[in-house]
Design an enzyme around this catalytic site. Structure first.
Site, PDB file in Angstrom:
ATOM      1  N   SER A 274      -2.237  24.262 -49.048  1.00  0.00           N
ATOM      2  CA  SER A 274      -3.618  24.713 -49.154  1.00  0.00           C
ATOM      3  C   SER A 274      -4.607  23.535 -49.195  1.00  0.00           C
ATOM      4  O   SER A 274      -4.548  22.663 -48.344  1.00  0.00           O
ATOM      5  CB  SER A 274      -3.738  25.622 -50.373  1.00  0.00           C
ATOM      6  OG  SER A 274      -4.818  26.472 -50.199  1.00  0.00           O
ATOM      7  N   LYS A 278      -4.659  20.016 -46.942  1.00  0.00           N
ATOM      8  CA  LYS A 278      -5.732  19.305 -46.225  1.00  0.00           C
ATOM      9  C   LYS A 278      -5.641  17.813 -46.569  1.00  0.00           C
ATOM     10  O   LYS A 278      -5.788  16.939 -45.702  1.00  0.00           O
ATOM     11  CB  LYS A 278      -7.107  19.843 -46.622  1.00  0.00           C
ATOM     12  CG  LYS A 278      -7.286  21.361 -46.456  1.00  0.00           C
ATOM     13  CD  LYS A 278      -8.670  21.823 -46.922  1.00  0.00           C
ATOM     14  CE  LYS A 278      -8.761  23.263 -47.423  1.00  0.00           C
ATOM     15  NZ  LYS A 278      -8.349  24.340 -46.581  1.00  0.00           N
ATOM     16  N   TRP A 365      -7.026  34.051 -44.164  1.00  0.00           N
ATOM     17  CA  TRP A 365      -8.099  33.113 -44.526  1.00  0.00           C
ATOM     18  C   TRP A 365      -7.811  31.715 -43.948  1.00  0.00           C
ATOM     19  O   TRP A 365      -8.714  30.997 -43.556  1.00  0.00           O
ATOM     20  CB  TRP A 365      -8.211  33.071 -46.055  1.00  0.00           C
ATOM     21  CG  TRP A 365      -9.363  32.323 -46.614  1.00  0.00           C
ATOM     22  CD1 TRP A 365      -9.307  31.170 -47.340  1.00  0.00           C
ATOM     23  CD2 TRP A 365     -10.743  32.667 -46.517  1.00  0.00           C
ATOM     24  NE1 TRP A 365     -10.571  30.781 -47.707  1.00  0.00           N
ATOM     25  CE2 TRP A 365     -11.472  31.687 -47.216  1.00  0.00           C
ATOM     26  CE3 TRP A 365     -11.449  33.720 -45.900  1.00  0.00           C
ATOM     27  CZ2 TRP A 365     -12.867  31.711 -47.315  1.00  0.00           C
ATOM     28  CZ3 TRP A 365     -12.833  33.739 -46.005  1.00  0.00           C
ATOM     29  CH2 TRP A 365     -13.520  32.744 -46.709  1.00  0.00           C
ATOM     30  N   HIS A 416      -0.435  33.665 -49.119  1.00  0.00           N
ATOM     31  CA  HIS A 416      -0.777  32.257 -49.318  1.00  0.00           C
ATOM     32  C   HIS A 416       0.037  31.697 -50.490  1.00  0.00           C
ATOM     33  O   HIS A 416      -0.224  32.037 -51.650  1.00  0.00           O
ATOM     34  CB  HIS A 416      -2.275  32.219 -49.638  1.00  0.00           C
ATOM     35  CG  HIS A 416      -2.870  30.859 -49.700  1.00  0.00           C
ATOM     36  ND1 HIS A 416      -3.021  30.059 -48.600  1.00  0.00           N
ATOM     37  CD2 HIS A 416      -3.365  30.157 -50.748  1.00  0.00           C
ATOM     38  CE1 HIS A 416      -3.602  28.932 -48.956  1.00  0.00           C
ATOM     39  NE2 HIS A 416      -3.806  28.956 -50.263  1.00  0.00           N
TER      40      HIS A 416
HETATM   41  C1  GTR Z   1      -9.456  28.642 -51.032  1.00  0.00           C
HETATM   42  C2  GTR Z   1     -10.095  27.795 -49.986  1.00  0.00           C
HETATM   43  C3  GTR Z   1      -9.065  27.324 -48.997  1.00  0.00           C
HETATM   44  C4  GTR Z   1      -7.793  26.819 -49.654  1.00  0.00           C
HETATM   45  C5  GTR Z   1      -7.444  27.538 -50.936  1.00  0.00           C
HETATM   46  C6  GTR Z   1      -6.496  26.800 -51.881  1.00  0.00           C
HETATM   47  O1  GTR Z   1     -10.376  29.112 -51.953  1.00  0.00           O
HETATM   48  O2  GTR Z   1     -11.069  28.563 -49.332  1.00  0.00           O
HETATM   49  O3  GTR Z   1      -9.631  26.360 -48.134  1.00  0.00           O
HETATM   50  O4  GTR Z   1      -7.844  25.475 -49.857  1.00  0.00           O
HETATM   51  O5  GTR Z   1      -8.535  27.836 -51.698  1.00  0.00           O
HETATM   52  O6  GTR Z   1      -6.530  25.580 -51.997  1.00  0.00           O
HETATM   53  O7  GTR Z   1      -5.733  27.498 -52.548  1.00  0.00           O
END
Ligand code: GTR
Length: 436
Positions: A274, A278, A365, A416
């Site tokens: 997540s 990045k 997402w 996720h």
């Molecule tokens: C979300 C964000 C994503 C992702 C995620 C995470 O809120 O929009 O870009 O990074 O968090 O890190 O779990």
């Protein structure tokens, strides 16, 4: 005489209000996310093998030149510039060691990296497990964790994330209650440390808050504060954002691993889930000492294409997390078509090193399809450099991993997250890609 402000043309005031005259002014309300494949706009992707003058990159030497151009472009327009490399006065202190951790399977080491001479200089606490059943320098995984090193394992001896820092920075602080550190082992499913050790790999992790607490004020704290003017809004437009700070920390973790004789520092894969995916993407792009990259559900600003405008967008991410990227990146809010590059070119910066991208089917997402398309579009650079790409293979079905010795992908059933299934795929890929 009229007050001066009334002489300013109305259109200017409107423009100011809308942020047109301030290139990095975040849009007031970004366009909501599109989660409908039928609504993906027509978009073009820059050819990763075309240089800035429109010429063709035809060999490895040409790619070195283009690579440097792309890295500079992405630094300037998106992730921001790190103010320093490895600090000269970085100190390493082993704070704990157990040669018989995890029931004798591993050696556990906890190491503090202090960035500066002063006793209160910013620090990062690294937790390292080295497998005991294999001899000689071993390949390793390194990645940041969300909630503190003690949450990555049930091992009762791991130091709880520093009291002085943790309560102040707890992400979900219940109202009126004294914040408590997240429970020991609460993230162990995501780390699978015993599984990794049993496959003969070392594994190292640090809490990302040590580097930059994940909130707007975080840019004034810890390592992030090493940059002059390092507040989220006070930064120079091209100064680093939190993702780049976290990536910087991953490079410092590698500095430590280079000193560890039981780790083969030429075979260290950087990984992340997540937002920390990045960070791993940017660490692998900027630091070629990493042997390869594993991106898990990294989405927007990670492995997913921005120009598809599917799931989280540039406008949405900059709006919710104004500290993550450089201020200059805000000029692309809701204007992805204007971006002079896309994430396939960031992934291509990893070439020819092994690159694995993982998505989750329900994680729209993060745009699983956009993650696959970015990986596939980085392929021509791998081919040019003599490493097998995924070619023109279509996006595989759910739970049908595909991989060559250099590139791999899967989209897992579910949400996720990072699971044992994901780790098994990463380990299989690492066995193949790092084979000696
Ligand atoms: C979300 C964000 C994503 C992702 C995620 C995470 O809120 O929009 O870009 O990074 O968090 O890190 O779990």
């Amino acid at each position: 005489m009229k007050p001066a402000c009334l002489t300013v043309p109305k259109t200017w005031l409107t423009a100011l209000a809308l942020g047109w005259l301030v290139p990095d002014f975040a849009v007031a309300a970004p366009t909501p996310a599109n989660l409908d494949e039928a609504k993906v706009p027509a978009y073009g992707l820059p050819d990763p093998l075309e240089d800035s003058a429109g010429g063709r990159v035809t060999d490895a030497a040409g790619w070195r030149v283009r690579r440097a151009e792309l890295l500079e472009l992405a630094t300037r327009e998106m992730y921001g510039r790190a103010p320093l490399d490895r600090p000269e006065d970085m100190h390493l202190v082993v704070t704990a060691e157990d040669p018989q951790a995890l029931g004798g399977r591993a050696t556990r080491r906890e190491v503090t990296l202090r960035f500066g001479r002063a006793a209160d200089a910013p620090r990062m606490h690294l937790l390292v497990y080295l497998p005991n059943h294999v001899a000689g320098p071993r390949p390793a995984f390194v990645g940041l964790n969300f909630d503190g090193n003690h949450t990555t394992t049930d091992d009762p001896a791991v130091a709880v994330a520093e009291d002085a820092v943790y309560p102040e920075t707890a992400r979900s602080r219940p109202r009126g209650k004294t914040p408590q550190p997240k429970a020991r082992g609460s993230q162990s499913e995501r780390w699978q440390i015993a599984r990794v050790i049993d496959r003969g790999y070392s594994t190292a992790t640090a809490w990302y808050y040590d580097l930059c607490p994940d909130r707007v004020e975080g840019m004034e704290q810890n390592v992030a504060a090493l940059a002059a003017g390092g507040s989220t809004e006070g930064r120079a437009p091209e100064a680093w954002g939190a993702v780049a700070v976290w990536a910087w920390g991953l490079s410092r973790a590698l500095d430590y691993l280079e000193t560890e004789p039981r780790v083969d520092a030429r075979r260290v894969l950087v990984h992340g889930h997540s937002r920390l995916g990045k960070a791993a993407v940017w660490a692998a792009a900027t630091d070629e000492r990493f042997a390869g990259l594993i991106s898990n559900n990294s989405g927007c600003g990670g492995a997913a294409l921005s120009k598809r405008f599917f799931g989280e967008t540039v406008g949405l991410i900059n709006h919710r997390f104004p500290h993550w990227f450089s201020r200059s990146f805000r000029r692309y809010d809701d204007r992805e078509a204007d971006l002079p590059f896309d994430q396939h070119q960031i992934l291509a910066l990893v070439a020819p090193r092994p690159l694995y991208v993982a998505s989750a089917a329900e994680d729209l997402w993060a745009d699983p399809k956009g993650e696959y398309l970015a990986l596939a579009a980085a392929g021509p650079v791998y081919d040019l450099l003599g490493q097998p790409s995924l070619g023109a293979a279509p996006m595989p079905a759910v739970d049908q991993p595909i991989a060559t010795a250099a590139m791999g992908y899967h989209v897992r059933t579910g949400k996720h997250d990072i699971t044992a299934y994901d780790w098994d795929r990463f380990l299989d890929f690492a066995d193949r890609a790092l084979a000696r």
